[in-house]
Write a protein that holds these residues in place. Structure first.
Motif: not given
Lengths: 570, 393
Positions: A489-501
């Motif tokens: 997103l432009e306005k906020w810094q998103v963090f996270g992790k994808t997962g495909t199990a």
């Protein structure tokens, strides 16, 4: 004279008989009175339970999620309508008032097993009620009655189904918060004890027992608006990918307060009886799954925290194929990585890199760390039905168990995962996920539910947690090689992790069935929310993708964008 | 003297009316004054003053008009009363004329305009047999010892009546038979005569019990309190009503058993309602009234100089007293459940009016014993002569 003698003897006998009867009466009425009083009670007493209104459930903004109101039940007494002509006549009159089909009413009356009561319709309009009242008074609706009854209603429909649950017969909570907080919501019942005639018609009030207490109400941490955002974003992806099910949770990482919790398919609590078991399952709590890659940051954090390696350590990724006693580990999408730093292992989601990290940590520390994050045990959330997931005992870990490092060989629930990410997001503090903020008793007194003070117990060092969130997890979204770019997103810094199990089925992992997840939050500097979206079995054959980055990430992005915008404006 | 007979009767009839009203007033019944006569409780309001009138009317009748010795066998009312009873009993058995109630043919129903009057011929037969026994034992006073010429012919009449009743109303039949025997004892029959018909009577009674399953059931229920039959239910409800009344009762009208729990609460089980609402005190008052009535009647028997009057008064007093004792025995479960009304108290016009009529005869006899100016045939001549002298002194 002979007659006089005979009569005198008989006279004495008669008096003696009366004396004996008097003795019998004295015995009965003096000594047996209490025994027969008890004997009489089963036939002569009836107890009518008076229920106070059940407490209401509101969200954090006092929007009503569940409440009770009185509905008028139209009922018939079939034994008064044994004459078919009379029954037809009354059914005809009633059908005009209720707008029901006459033969349908007759059928209900005839099919009733209870000769004293059968429900014809629940809930009538004011005009209908007045018409029926008039009919009962003037005798034209003999055998028909109106009885008020408490009925639970859920103004938000299926929006909150898995949180609120539902109540069954006599408003007893059967699922969700309705079940968990049943005794508080219910309040105290009162009982009126009546003397009744042989037809169990009351003659008079004997006495009242019990202390009537209005039911307590619940104030939740959930926000209907955020719930709506979450649900619509989730349903969009669930439908687009024709997935089996999907779940999403939004949590305040600093307190553990749940802002929204959705599991689809869902149902309308008011019509719970038509819902299938699949619809009733609150998958965020009840369905543990192998988390896959979203588990990697947790393992990396454990390693960094116990100083198994440094931030800059690098791991050789065997060019895409890593074999040993544990079998062969490959990379997703056939990547062939060489040396990767911890940052890169997470951003590019290298399985081999994680396996190396896991070996570096060692089973003992890894197992302890995973348990510290709360996996393998219930989170203690106040919604019933939670599963603990599976983390095998350390002594049962074998060489194959190295796969725990990249999120296999363990099973977790969505709520456990959200808590783990919240611990990362809040700098390493233990939190307890919860959904009930306060209980309001019948007098309107609000009691906040005490939680263990947040930020007291640290699972990991704040510095490590902050680094993992702000560097690699931000990288997943922001790095051009990251797997979670769709959440940016432009306005906020998103963090996270994808997962495909892969979903492990009988005989190993299934190559067509996946759980696509994204766990993350925003803003990275001082996270306000942590979000998890997990979509089970997206339809791979649609060709739209099946990975966490493709299926779950867009929903997370939508949820974060709408939620943070909404939170800034209130 | 006769006042002490009249008073308990009037009090009992008054109490009966009050309690029939109390037992009848329950939440399930509503009042409809257009159908006044079809409500037991309302009928009783009508029967009470009627019964009082009948009683005093009969009190003015000379009881000796029923006697065979005074009026003559043909001129006496008694044979006609017996014949009427027998005819009515037969009519009650004829389908279309008799009305079955609870599967037995005990009732005759007459439609008088819109009002249906039910009549129970066995009640009339009971009094007819008593009067007949008094009359015949008076007539055959000196020849009673003869078995074939006297004892057997005397027994034929009650035997026929009992035979007509026993199929439909076992209790009343047994009661009539018992009364007939007591009358024979009082009248001076030889003791061994009684033994001869016993085998026949026993056989008849045994078969009439075995043939009707409900009679067996009642008897079994009496000896086996745990059985689940309706008779046990009936007895249990009666005991509940009586016992829960305690010493002082729940208060007039405040009983619960009358609300459908206790069947036959206005008729055969009215005493249970009295027990519940007035307690031990009320029960003892009622029993006291019956004892007073019996004692005073039997004093009148001893004073009476006329053999027929003695026998008739004793028969009437014993009938009333024994019937009361049996009814109270049934209500308190000392005896098996048996439909027999409590004299003067139970609802029911036939029983009340006929018992009042019999009581009227009793009063008439009692009054004669007071009134010494009445010259009796059997009075010794000496005493009649001495009477005015004594009065003059």
């Amino acid at each position: 004279m002979r007659i006089n003698v005979a009569v005198t003897i008989i006279l004495i006998v008669v008096i003696a008989v009366f004396a004996l009867l008097g003795t019998r009466l004295f015995y009965l009425q003096k000594y047996k009175a209490d025994d027969y009083e008890i004997e009489s009670q089963s036939r002569q007493l009836a107890i009518i339970t008076i229920k106070p209104p059940r407490g209401i459930i509101v969200d954090r903004n006092n929007n009503i999620l569940a409440a009770s109101n009185i509905v008028e039940v139209v009922y018939a007494e079939p034994r008064l309508m044994s004459d078919p002509d009379v029954a037809k006549l009354i059914a005809g009159r009633l059908s005009k008032i209720l707008g029901m089909f006459g033969p349908e009413i007759l059928k209900i009356i005839y099919k009733s097993k209870n000769p004293g009561y059968v429900k014809i319709k629940e809930g009538v309009t004011r005009i209908q009620r007045e018409a029926i009242d008039k009919g009962i008074t003037n005798g034209s609706l003999r055998g028909i009655g109106l009885m008020p009854k408490w009925q639970r209603y859920y103004p938000t429909g299926s929006l909150m189904s898995h949180i609120i649950g539902y109540t069954g017969y006599e408003e007893v909570g059967l699922e969700g918060l309705e079940l968990k907080f049943n005794s508080q919501l219910e309040g105290g019942k009162g009982q009126d004890i009546f003397r009744v005639d042989a037809h169990r018609k009351p003659i008079g009030l004997e006495h009242s027992v019990g202390n009537m207490k209005e039911g307590s109400s619940l104030i939740l941490t959930v926000d209907s608006t955020i719930q709506e955002f979450t649900r619509s974003a989730l349903i969009k992806q669930w439908k687009a990918f024709e997935a089996e099910s999907a779940t999403a949770v939004v949590m305040d990482p600093w307190t553990g307060a749940i802002l929204s919790l959705v599991s689809v398919p869902d149902y309308d609590p008011a019509k719970y009886s038509t819902a299938t078991d699949s619809m009733r399952r609150n998958r965020a709590l009840t369905d543990p799954f192998e988390p896959g890659s979203i588990f990697k940051p947790i393992v990396a954090t454990i390693g960094l925290d116990c100083k198994a390696f440094g931030y800059n350590a690098s791991f050789f990724c065997e060019h895409g194929s890593y074999s040993g006693k544990f079998g062969t580990i490959g990379e997703w999408a056939g990547h062939r990585f060489g040396n990767l730093t911890v940052y890169d292992v997470l951003v590019r989601s290298s399985n081999i890199g994680m396996a190396k990290i896991g070996r570096k940590i060692g089973y003992k520390r890894l197992h302890k760390g995973i348990k510290m994050f709360g996996f393998g045990s219930k989170t203690g959330i106040d919604i019933p039905g939670e599963a603990a997931g599976t983390v095998r005992n350390l002594k049962d870990w074998n060489s194959y168990s190295i796969r725990v490092s990249f999120g296999h060989e363990v099973s977790v629930t969505a709520i456990q995962m959200v808590r783990a990410y919240s611990i990362l997001a809040n700098g390493g503090s233990i939190i307890t996920p919860h959904i009930v903020r306060a209980i309001v008793n019948g007098e309107g007194q609000i009691t906040e539910i005490k939680r263990p003070d947040a930020l007291t117990g640290h699972v990991i060092k704040t510095e490590v947690a902050n680094w993992v969130v702000r560097k690699p997890l931000v990288g997943v979204v922001a790095d051009k090689k990251g797997t979670g770019k769709k959440t940016a997103l432009e306005k906020w810094q998103v963090f996270g992790k994808t997962g495909t199990a892969n979903i492990s089925g009988r005989g190993g992992y299934d190559e067509t069935n996946y759980v696509a997840s994204f766990a993350g939050g925003a803003p990275a500097e001082k996270p306000k929310i942590v979000v998890l979206v997990s979509v089970r079995k997206p339809n791979k054959s649609l060709g739209k993708g099946y990975s966490g980055g493709m299926v779950a990430a867009p929903a997370v992005k939508e949820i974060i964008e709408k939620t943070l915008t909404y939170m800034e404006n209130i | 003297m006769s006042l002490l007979i009249e008073l308990p009767i009037l009090i009992l009839m008054g109490m009966g009316t009050v309690f029939v009203f109390s037992a009848g007033a329950n939440v399930s019944s509503s009042f409809n004054f257009q159908k006044f006569y079809s409500f037991t409780t309302h009928k009783q309001l009508l029967f009470f003053p009627l019964a009082v009138c009948v009683m005093y009317a009969m009190a003015h009748l000379d009881a000796k008009r029923l006697s065979f010795t005074r009026a003559g066998v043909v001129k006496s009312y008694t044979p006609y009363l017996l014949a009427l009873s027998a005819i009515l009993l037969v009519l009650a058995l004829v389908p279309g004329i008799g009305t079955p109630k609870n599967h037995s043919w005990r009732w005759l129903t007459l439609a008088v305009g819109p009002v249906k009057i039910s009549f129970q011929p066995s009640e009339l037969a009971k009094w007819a047999v008593i009067i007949y026994m008094a009359a015949i034992l008076d007539l055959c006073a000196d020849s009673l010892k003869k078995y074939w010429k006297r004892f057997i012919p005397i027994c034929v009449v009650p035997a026929i009546i009992v035979a007509l009743i026993i199929g439909q109303d076992f209790g009343t039949a047994a009661f009539i038979l018992f009364l007939a025997f007591i009358m024979l004892i009082i009248g001076g029959a030889t003791w061994w005569h009684f033994l001869t018909p016993m085998p026949i009577i026993s056989a008849v009674f045994y078969f009439s019990i075995v043939r009707f399953p409900y009679r067996m059931e009642r008897i079994k229920a009496f000896f086996d309190a745990d059985s689940e039959s309706s008779a046990t239910y009936h007895a249990l409800q009666s005991l509940i009503a009586v016992s829960t009344g305690g010493i002082l009762g729940k208060g007039l009208g405040r009983g619960y058993s009358k609300h459908g729990h206790l069947p036959e609460d206005t008729t055969d089980f009215i005493f249970a309602i009295i027990g519940e609402e007035l307690g031990f005190v009320g029960c003892m008052f009622v029993i006291g009234m019956f004892v007073l009535l019996t004692v005073m009647s039997l004093i009148a028997v001893n004073r009476s100089r006329n053999r027929f009057c003695k026998l008739l008064a004793a028969g009437i007093a014993l009938t009333i007293g024994l019937q009361a004792a049996i009814n109270i025995g049934v209500v308190t479960s000392v005896l098996p459940t048996k439909g027999i009304p409590l004299p003067f108290l139970s609802a029911g016009g036939t029983s009340l009016l006929l018992t009042a009529a019999a009581a009227g005869l009793l009063i008439s006899i009692a009054r004669q014993t007071e009134d010494l100016t009445v010259i009796d045939d059997l009075y010794p001549a000496m005493e009649i002569v001495n009477e005015p002298v004594a009065a003059a002194v």
